[in-house]
Design an enzyme around this catalytic site. Structure first.
Site, PDB file in Angstrom:
ATOM      1  CB  SER A  95      -0.942   0.004   1.208  1.00  0.00           C
ATOM      2  OG  SER A  95      -1.902  -1.013   1.095  1.00  0.00           O
ATOM      3  CB  THR A 148      -3.711   4.184   1.909  1.00  0.00           C
ATOM      4  OG1 THR A 148      -3.380   2.831   1.556  1.00  0.00           O
ATOM      5  CG2 THR A 148      -4.470   4.818   0.766  1.00  0.00           C
ATOM      6  CD  GLU A 274      -6.631   3.206   3.558  1.00  0.00           C
ATOM      7  OE1 GLU A 274      -5.931   2.217   3.299  1.00  0.00           O
ATOM      8  OE2 GLU A 274      -6.446   3.923   4.575  1.00  0.00           O
ATOM      9  CG  HIS A 283      -3.571  -8.799   4.591  1.00  0.00           C
ATOM     10  ND1 HIS A 283      -2.585  -9.352   3.810  1.00  0.00           N
ATOM     11  CD2 HIS A 283      -3.471  -7.448   4.425  1.00  0.00           C
ATOM     12  CE1 HIS A 283      -1.917  -8.384   3.186  1.00  0.00           C
ATOM     13  NE2 HIS A 283      -2.439  -7.227   3.532  1.00  0.00           N
ATOM     14  CG  ASP A 321      -4.052  -0.102  -2.197  1.00  0.00           C
ATOM     15  OD1 ASP A 321      -4.988  -0.913  -2.282  1.00  0.00           O
ATOM     16  OD2 ASP A 321      -3.484   0.148  -1.117  1.00  0.00           O
ATOM     17  CG  HIS A 424      -0.898  -6.702  -0.968  1.00  0.00           C
ATOM     18  ND1 HIS A 424      -0.128  -5.575  -0.750  1.00  0.00           N
ATOM     19  CD2 HIS A 424      -1.775  -6.758   0.059  1.00  0.00           C
ATOM     20  CE1 HIS A 424      -0.527  -4.988   0.367  1.00  0.00           C
ATOM     21  NE2 HIS A 424      -1.520  -5.688   0.879  1.00  0.00           N
TER      22      HIS A 424
END
Length: 466
Positions: A95, A148, A274, A283, A321, A424
């Site tokens: 991020s 972020t 965000e 996650h 992102d 990710h």
């Protein structure tokens, strides 16, 4: 193209975009000349396409209406594109690097905030906009000092330097900053014992700590709103806890308040919003947390779009992102019925797992999952969960070593939701825009290109390297 050339070109293409000499006067008469006065940049952090998809299914079949984001596609109200998300050193970004591509206009290494691979220090975009006379701010469901929001605000070699970032915000004096992260402001938790809460008060900030205080603030001072020690609670847990619902604002409530304040600024505003806990839920392979936080973010999209539709001068950008864990609803004869369990769930996996102690009986654990998630776990599945407490499981955003991954694997036969991993991904991701400047959006965008896109949207010159 060789791998090293791919990353090198990504940097060199944008090295000319990182330093800004004197900031230009912005064009006037935004409504009539296609120039945006305001920008609302919305980020559902870690949103894979499956997350967007499943949240829309949940919205349509539980609440009888589409999600705001998908409805904007369905009614053709926004311009849509795909965005590439690489960092300077990896096809798979974190991020900090992804946000810095937007915030600084260059690719940086994973973990860094607007510090280039060769030490470049591009001026972060909210500092640029503030220098142009615009009001600026960030709203997030995680720590306000997290990667972020920080990527739009500061230069730092490490995203983990959150105590230092909290000090940077004091100096920068942005107009509205709302989120979690009290541990980075509190003298009891800071290593240097500095009381940043008091420092903010003494230097003229309106410091707000709960929903009531947020509602009462007038916006005549810069605002720092901190509503949790670390990240805010997951939306599903806040909704079902009257105490949390009273004291912790939703992302949409924070967005609404920020807009109420920023809309009165004569030169316009730029704000980032965000949904940071979408990423944390991915996650943790936490399906209830993931889908309800995505819907919580979707409410902020509605707030932003309602504002932009009622004002002809606001560019809304919606994106993520990077993907995370690539969840999806997979086929079985019971897929619909299984997914419908999510309609009735009252708690995230994280919340339920935090209630369990190794001394719990199997029956007590089984009752817990039935009460809060309508999942009838088998004896052997309950025993596997209890056993994992003895072994532990390391994971990102999991300081208590809760068995997130093991539980998600067991739940998949009850929800029909499966996961590709716990981290990710390198997917190209959704990017959509509405308002002045959106007509210039190409069908495929590299993440760092959004930096200049935003500058040009408000009538500023391209960010020329001198």
């Amino acid at each position: 193209m060789k791998r090293r050339d791919f990353f090198k070109n990504g940097i060199l293409t944008t090295l000319g975009l990182g330093a800004f000499g004197s900031y230009p006067t912005l064009a006037a008469n935004h409504r009539n000349n296609g120039i945006a006065k305001n920008i609302i940049f919305l980020v559902s952090d870690g949103m894979s396409s499956g997350t967007l998809n499943m949240a829309d299914i949940l919205m349509r079949h539980k609440y009888g209406k589409p999600s705001t984001w998908i409805n904007l596609y369905e009614t053709n109200q926004v311009k849509r594109a795909l965005m590439e998300t690489a960092s300077a050193n990896s096809f798979v970004t974190d991020s900090a690097a992804a946000g810095s591509a937007w915030g600084g206009g260059i690719r940086v290494r994973n973990g860094a905030l607007n510090i280039g691979p060769n030490g470049e220090r591009p001026v972060p975009i909210l500092q640029k906009f503030k220098s142009m006379g615009k009001a600026v701010g960030c709203v997030t469901s995680v720590q306000i000092t997290h990667a972020t929001p920080a990527s739009f605000c500061v230069n730092n070699g490490s995203r983990n330097a959150m105590p230092e970032i909290a000090e940077d915000y004091l100096r920068l004096r942005f107009d509205v900053m709302l989120g979690g992260g009290a541990n980075y402001f509190s003298p009891e938790r800071r290593e240097d014992k500095r009381d940043l809460f008091e420092a903010y008060r003494q230097t003229g900030f309106d410091l707000v700590r709960n929903t009531k205080e947020l509602q009462q603030t007038k916006g005549d001072k810069p605002i720092m709103g901190i509503f949790a020690d670390e990240g805010l609670p997951y939306a599903i847990d806040r909704i079902n806890d009257p105490g949390l619902k009273e004291t912790v604002p939703s992302l949409a409530e924070m967005t609404t308040k920020a807009l109420d304040i920023l809309k009165n600024k004569p030169n316009g505003f730029v704000m980032q919003v965000e949904g940071g806990k979408v990423d944390w839920a991915a996650h943790g392979n936490d399906a209830p947390a993931l889908l309800y936080d995505q819907l919580d973010f979707d409410e902020s999209v509605k707030v932003a779009m309602d504002f932009a539709i009622n004002n002809g001068d606001t560019l809304v950008i919606m994106t993520t992102d990077h993907g995370n864990s690539n969840p999806g609803l997979f086929y079985s004869n019971q897929a619909n019925k299984n997914f419908e369990r999510l309609y009735e769930t009252k708690a995230s996996n994280e919340w339920v797992l935090n209630q369990i102690e190794p001394s719990f009986t199997s029956g007590r654990v089984r009752d817990l999952f039935m009460e809060y998630q309508k999942i009838p776990l088998k004896n052997e599945e309950v025993e596997a969960i209890l056993a994992s407490y003895k072994v532990g499981d390391d994971g990102l955003y999991n300081p208590s070593n809760l068995p997130f991954h093991q539980l998600a694997g067991l739940q998949s036969s009850y929800t029909s939701i499966q996961w590709a991993g716990t981290n990710h991904s390198a997917d190209h991701v959704e990017l959509a825009m509405y308002g002045p400047g959106s007509e210039k959006l190409k069908g495929f965008v590299r993440n760092y290109e959004l930096h200049n896109f935003m500058l040009e949207a408000v009538g500023a010159e391209r960010n020329l390297f001198l």
